[in-house]
Design an enzyme around this catalytic site. Sequence first.
Site, short mmCIF file in Angstrom:
data_model
loop_
_atom_site.label_atom_id
_atom_site.label_comp_id
_atom_site.label_asym_id
_atom_site.label_seq_id
_atom_site.Cartn_x
_atom_site.Cartn_y
_atom_site.Cartn_z
CG ASP A 197 -1.94 -35.42 -105.64
OD1 ASP A 197 -3.06 -35.42 -105.08
OD2 ASP A 197 -1.77 -34.98 -106.79
CG HIS A 198 -1.07 -31.42 -103.38
ND1 HIS A 198 -0.19 -32.09 -104.22
CD2 HIS A 198 -1.64 -30.46 -104.13
CE1 HIS A 198 -0.23 -31.53 -105.41
NE2 HIS A 198 -1.10 -30.53 -105.38
CB CYS A 226 -4.49 -37.22 -107.49
SG CYS A 226 -5.25 -37.65 -109.06
N GLY A 227 -6.25 -34.94 -107.23
CA GLY A 227 -7.27 -33.91 -107.41
C GLY A 227 -8.47 -34.42 -108.19
CB THR A 228 -9.01 -35.22 -111.60
OG1 THR A 228 -7.71 -35.71 -111.99
CG2 THR A 228 -9.05 -33.71 -111.76
N GLY A 229 -8.25 -37.83 -109.72
CA GLY A 229 -8.12 -39.29 -109.85
C GLY A 229 -7.47 -39.66 -111.18
CB ILE A 230 -7.47 -37.96 -114.46
CG1 ILE A 230 -9.01 -37.92 -114.48
CG2 ILE A 230 -6.93 -38.24 -115.86
CD1 ILE A 230 -9.59 -36.74 -115.26
N GLY A 231 -4.70 -38.31 -113.02
CA GLY A 231 -3.24 -38.46 -113.09
C GLY A 231 -2.78 -39.75 -112.43
CG MET A 232 -3.27 -40.51 -108.13
SD MET A 232 -1.64 -41.07 -107.58
CE MET A 232 -1.52 -40.20 -106.00
CG HIS A 239 -18.88 -55.91 -116.41
ND1 HIS A 239 -19.74 -55.37 -117.34
CD2 HIS A 239 -19.62 -56.77 -115.67
CE1 HIS A 239 -20.95 -55.90 -117.17
NE2 HIS A 239 -20.91 -56.75 -116.16
NE ARG A 272 -21.30 -60.64 -120.95
CZ ARG A 272 -22.09 -60.62 -119.87
NH1 ARG A 272 -22.27 -61.74 -119.17
NH2 ARG A 272 -22.69 -59.51 -119.48
CG HIS A 273 -17.42 -59.63 -117.76
ND1 HIS A 273 -17.72 -58.64 -118.67
CD2 HIS A 273 -18.61 -60.03 -117.22
CE1 HIS A 273 -19.04 -58.44 -118.68
NE2 HIS A 273 -19.59 -59.26 -117.80
C1 RB5 Z 1 -2.44 -31.51 -108.55
O1 RB5 Z 1 -2.66 -30.14 -108.63
C2 RB5 Z 1 -3.31 -32.25 -109.55
O2 RB5 Z 1 -2.84 -32.00 -110.83
C3 RB5 Z 1 -3.34 -33.72 -109.24
O3 RB5 Z 1 -3.83 -33.91 -107.94
C4 RB5 Z 1 -4.21 -34.58 -110.12
O4 RB5 Z 1 -5.51 -34.06 -110.19
C5 RB5 Z 1 -3.69 -34.91 -111.44
O5 RB5 Z 1 -4.34 -35.60 -112.24
#
Ligand code: RB5
Length: 147
Positions: free
Chosen positions: A7-8, A64-70, A97, A131-132
């Site tokens: 994303d952006h 993405c911004g954190t990688g977490i949402g993706m 693993h 084992r993994h």
């Molecule tokens: C976008 O602002 C941000 O929320 C997205 O890139 C991502 O970090 C979500 O987890």
Amino acid sequence: MIALGCDHGGFGLKNAIKQYLEENHIEYKDFGCMTEESVNYGPIAAQVARSVAGGQCEKGILCCGTGIGMSIAANKVKGIRASVCTNEFCTEMTRRHNDSNILCLGGRVISEEMAVKLAKIYLETPFDGGRHALRVQQISQIENGEL
Ligand code: RB5
């Protein structure tokens, strides 16, 4: 074939990784986004995840911004083991693993240089098996409601 998406918030990292793949003659498919304009990460994660789960692409990289949402979105697709990584150790271990098949990176967390370093480690590190293998199989069992 490596599936790429962002994303952006991850646009810069994806471009840096694309350049690395091109320089090293590694084929990729870019699922967007193609500009820094704000977009929702879910539909892009879904396309990349489905291309990996369906076997059209062998691995994916989502930024993405954190990688977490993706990663949360990609992990909703059956067969996907998407991992957010911020350092070399976790990147190596999630391949060895967890047999991770999508790497998720955060453009507001790591530098472009680090993203390229982690992408290289991710793409070059094989699964240890042994084992993994059972542990990874159990993840699929959870997905299928068998565990
Ligand atoms: C976008 O602002 C941000 O929320 C997205 O890139 C991502 O970090 C979500 O987890």
